[in-house]
Design an enzyme around this catalytic site. Sequence first.
Site, PDB file in Angstrom:
ATOM      1  CB  CYS A 282      75.449 -60.391  14.934  1.00  0.00           C
ATOM      2  SG  CYS A 282      76.057 -62.056  14.908  1.00  0.00           S
TER       3      CYS A 282
HETATM    4  N1  SAJ Z   1      76.733 -54.000  23.626  1.00  0.00           N
HETATM    5  C1  SAJ Z   1      76.585 -52.790  24.301  1.00  0.00           C
HETATM    6  N2  SAJ Z   1      75.569 -52.661  25.194  1.00  0.00           N
HETATM    7  C2  SAJ Z   1      74.681 -53.675  25.431  1.00  0.00           C
HETATM    8  C3  SAJ Z   1      74.845 -54.891  24.739  1.00  0.00           C
HETATM    9  C4  SAJ Z   1      75.874 -55.034  23.841  1.00  0.00           C
HETATM   10  O1  SAJ Z   1      77.367 -51.863  24.099  1.00  0.00           O
HETATM   11  O2  SAJ Z   1      73.782 -53.513  26.262  1.00  0.00           O
HETATM   12  C5  SAJ Z   1      77.810 -54.134  22.644  1.00  0.00           C
HETATM   13  C6  SAJ Z   1      78.739 -55.285  22.957  1.00  0.00           C
HETATM   14  O3  SAJ Z   1      79.783 -54.871  23.798  1.00  0.00           O
HETATM   15  C7  SAJ Z   1      79.246 -55.658  21.567  1.00  0.00           C
HETATM   16  C8  SAJ Z   1      78.054 -55.364  20.676  1.00  0.00           C
HETATM   17  O4  SAJ Z   1      77.229 -54.450  21.399  1.00  0.00           O
HETATM   18  O5  SAJ Z   1      80.333 -54.841  21.193  1.00  0.00           O
HETATM   19  C9  SAJ Z   1      77.247 -56.605  20.324  1.00  0.00           C
HETATM   20  O6  SAJ Z   1      76.993 -57.261  21.541  1.00  0.00           O
HETATM   21  P1  SAJ Z   1      75.883 -58.446  21.691  1.00  0.00           P
HETATM   22  O7  SAJ Z   1      75.673 -58.669  23.139  1.00  0.00           O
HETATM   23  O8  SAJ Z   1      74.704 -58.147  20.875  1.00  0.00           O
HETATM   24  O9  SAJ Z   1      76.667 -59.715  21.205  1.00  0.00           O
HETATM   25  P2  SAJ Z   1      76.805 -60.376  19.782  1.00  0.00           P
HETATM   26  O10 SAJ Z   1      77.288 -59.446  18.747  1.00  0.00           O
HETATM   27  O11 SAJ Z   1      77.597 -61.599  20.030  1.00  0.00           O
HETATM   28  O12 SAJ Z   1      75.311 -60.728  19.421  1.00  0.00           O
HETATM   29  C10 SAJ Z   1      74.904 -62.050  19.482  1.00  0.00           C
HETATM   30  C11 SAJ Z   1      73.674 -62.079  18.631  1.00  0.00           C
HETATM   31  N3  SAJ Z   1      73.334 -63.419  18.335  1.00  0.00           N
HETATM   32  C12 SAJ Z   1      72.882 -63.698  17.092  1.00  0.00           C
HETATM   33  O13 SAJ Z   1      72.830 -62.874  16.214  1.00  0.00           O
HETATM   34  C13 SAJ Z   1      72.471 -65.088  16.854  1.00  0.00           C
HETATM   35  C14 SAJ Z   1      72.512 -61.416  19.351  1.00  0.00           C
HETATM   36  O14 SAJ Z   1      71.291 -61.693  18.635  1.00  0.00           O
HETATM   37  C15 SAJ Z   1      72.391 -61.936  20.741  1.00  0.00           C
HETATM   38  O15 SAJ Z   1      71.273 -61.296  21.380  1.00  0.00           O
HETATM   39  C16 SAJ Z   1      73.668 -61.594  21.479  1.00  0.00           C
HETATM   40  O16 SAJ Z   1      74.688 -62.383  20.843  1.00  0.00           O
HETATM   41  C17 SAJ Z   1      73.576 -61.950  22.950  1.00  0.00           C
HETATM   42  O17 SAJ Z   1      72.481 -61.759  23.518  1.00  0.00           O
HETATM   43  O18 SAJ Z   1      74.613 -62.319  23.502  1.00  0.00           O
END
Ligand code: SAJ
Length: 441
Positions: A282
Site C-alpha cells: 500500500c
Molecule cells: N513504517 C515505518 N515507520 C512508521 C510506520 C511504518 O518505517 O512509522 C514502515 C513499515 O515498517 C512498513 C511500511 O512503512 O514497511 C508500511 O507500514 P504501515 O504501517 O503503513 O503498514 P501497511 O503497509 O500494512 O499499511 C496499512 C495501510 N492500510 C490500508 O491501506 C488500508 C495503512 O493505511 C494503515 O494506516 C496501516 O496499514 C496501519 O496503520 O497499520
Amino acid sequence: MPTTETPLPPLAEVLMEKIRAKNARVGVVGLGYVGLPLAVEFAKAGFTVTGIDVSVEKVAQINAGVSYIQDVPTDEVAELVAAGRLKATTEFAAILDLDTVNIAVPTPLRKTKDPDMSFVVHAAQSIARNLHPGLLVILESTTYPGTTDELLLPMFAASGLKVGEEFFLCFSPERVDPGNPKFQTRNIPKVVGGITPACTAVGAAFYGMALESVVPVSSTVVAEMVKLLENTFRMINIGLVNELAVMCHRMNINVWEVIDAAATKPFGFMPFYPGPGLGGHCIPIDPFYLSWKSKQAGIEARFIELAGHINGDMPHYVVQRTQDALNNHAKALKGSRIHIMGVAYKRDIDDVRESPALDVIHLLRQRGAEVSYTDPFVSTIRLDQGELHSVPAESAAAADCVLVITDHKDFNYDNLVRDSQLILDTRNALRDRQAPNLIRL
Ligand code: SAJ
C-alpha cells in the site's frame, strides 16, 4: 446528495428495497485480503454472497469451507458455505443473477512507477459483459482519482444503460489493515461516493446493512482521493522521520528519544518511526498513483517524489551504517557474515512484498558479505541469486554483525544482545538497552 424529499429513480428504489430486506444478491470480485473479509461480512449480515475470482484454487478452498486469509477464521467460512450464504465461482456470468458487485482486485505499479490497471480493466470488462438493469457496481481497489468516472463508466455506459437510473456506480476505498487486532472490515468507517446522488444513496445503504458506519461523499473522485491522502500522509511522514534519523545520527542525537518525547504532545502531533525503508503493498505504491495523475494535471507531486527518494535510500543507508560499524571493529564488509533478524515488511506478519529487508540483503551480497536471516513468519525468501531459508536465531552469535530489520515481538532480544558481537538496530526494538556492541539507526 438526495434528501428524503428527493425521490430515487424507480430502479434505485427497487434496489434499495432489496438491500433493506437483505435479499439483494451480493457479489465480490477478487477474493484476497480485501474481498474475502467483505464477502464474509455481508454473508454474516444475512445476505447471500457470491465470490468471483480467477483463481481456481481460491474458489475451491472457499467452497470447501476453508479460509486462506489471516483475518478470516476458517470456521466462519465453513459455517457460511454450509448455510448457503457464501459460495465462490470463476464464472463472471454469475453477475447476471446478482444485484450488487464489489471489485477488490490488485492495483500494483509497473516498473516505470506507472499504475498497472490491468486487473481492474479485466474485472470491469467481465462485469460490463454481464451488466443488467438495477445492478450496483462498487470499485474498492486503491487507484488514481478519476478511475471510476473516466475508465469504468464508459465501459459500462457502452451497454446503453444509463448510470444513476438503470445501473449504479460508486467508489469506496478499502481500508483493510491485515492483522489489526482492533480494526477489521466491520468496524472501519466506510467512505463511499457515487457517480450520481442516487448511486451514492444506494451505495451508502448497501454498506450500512453490514458495516458499523458509512461516510457518504459527493463523488467518486472525492472517495478515490480520500484513500490516496490517507496513505500518502503516512509515506511522507515516514520519509520525514527517516531524514530526521540521518540528521540526528550526524549530530549525535538519539532520534528515538526525540520522537518518543515529541509523542507526549497531546495534540497536533502523530509519531512515525525511522526504519530500513518502506515495505508493503500500500504505502510505497498508492502515493505514486496520485503523483502519476497529478502530473497529467500539470502539477508535480514534489512531496511524494522527495519522500520516495528518502525512503528508497534507507536500505543503502542501513548498509552504509553496517559498513561503518564493521570498520570501527577493523573489519571489512566484504567477507563479513551478516545475520538479519526479521525480513517481513513489518512486525508480526508474514508478508515480504516490497520489504526493505530484500533490498538490504541484495546490497550486502553485492558488497561481498555473507548473509543469513531469521524470521519465524517467513521460512524462505526468493532472491535474484536463488533462495535463502530462515535459520534459528542462535545463528546470530556467529555473525560479525546482526541487523534488526523487522522487530517481531517474539524475538528474544536479551539473548541477541548477550550473544552478538555487534548489533545494528534499525527499529529501536532494543529500546532502552545500552551495550557496547549495540548501535541504533
Ligand atoms: N513504517 C515505518 N515507520 C512508521 C510506520 C511504518 O518505517 O512509522 C514502515 C513499515 O515498517 C512498513 C511500511 O512503512 O514497511 C508500511 O507500514 P504501515 O504501517 O503503513 O503498514 P501497511 O503497509 O500494512 O499499511 C496499512 C495501510 N492500510 C490500508 O491501506 C488500508 C495503512 O493505511 C494503515 O494506516 C496501516 O496499514 C496501519 O496503520 O497499520
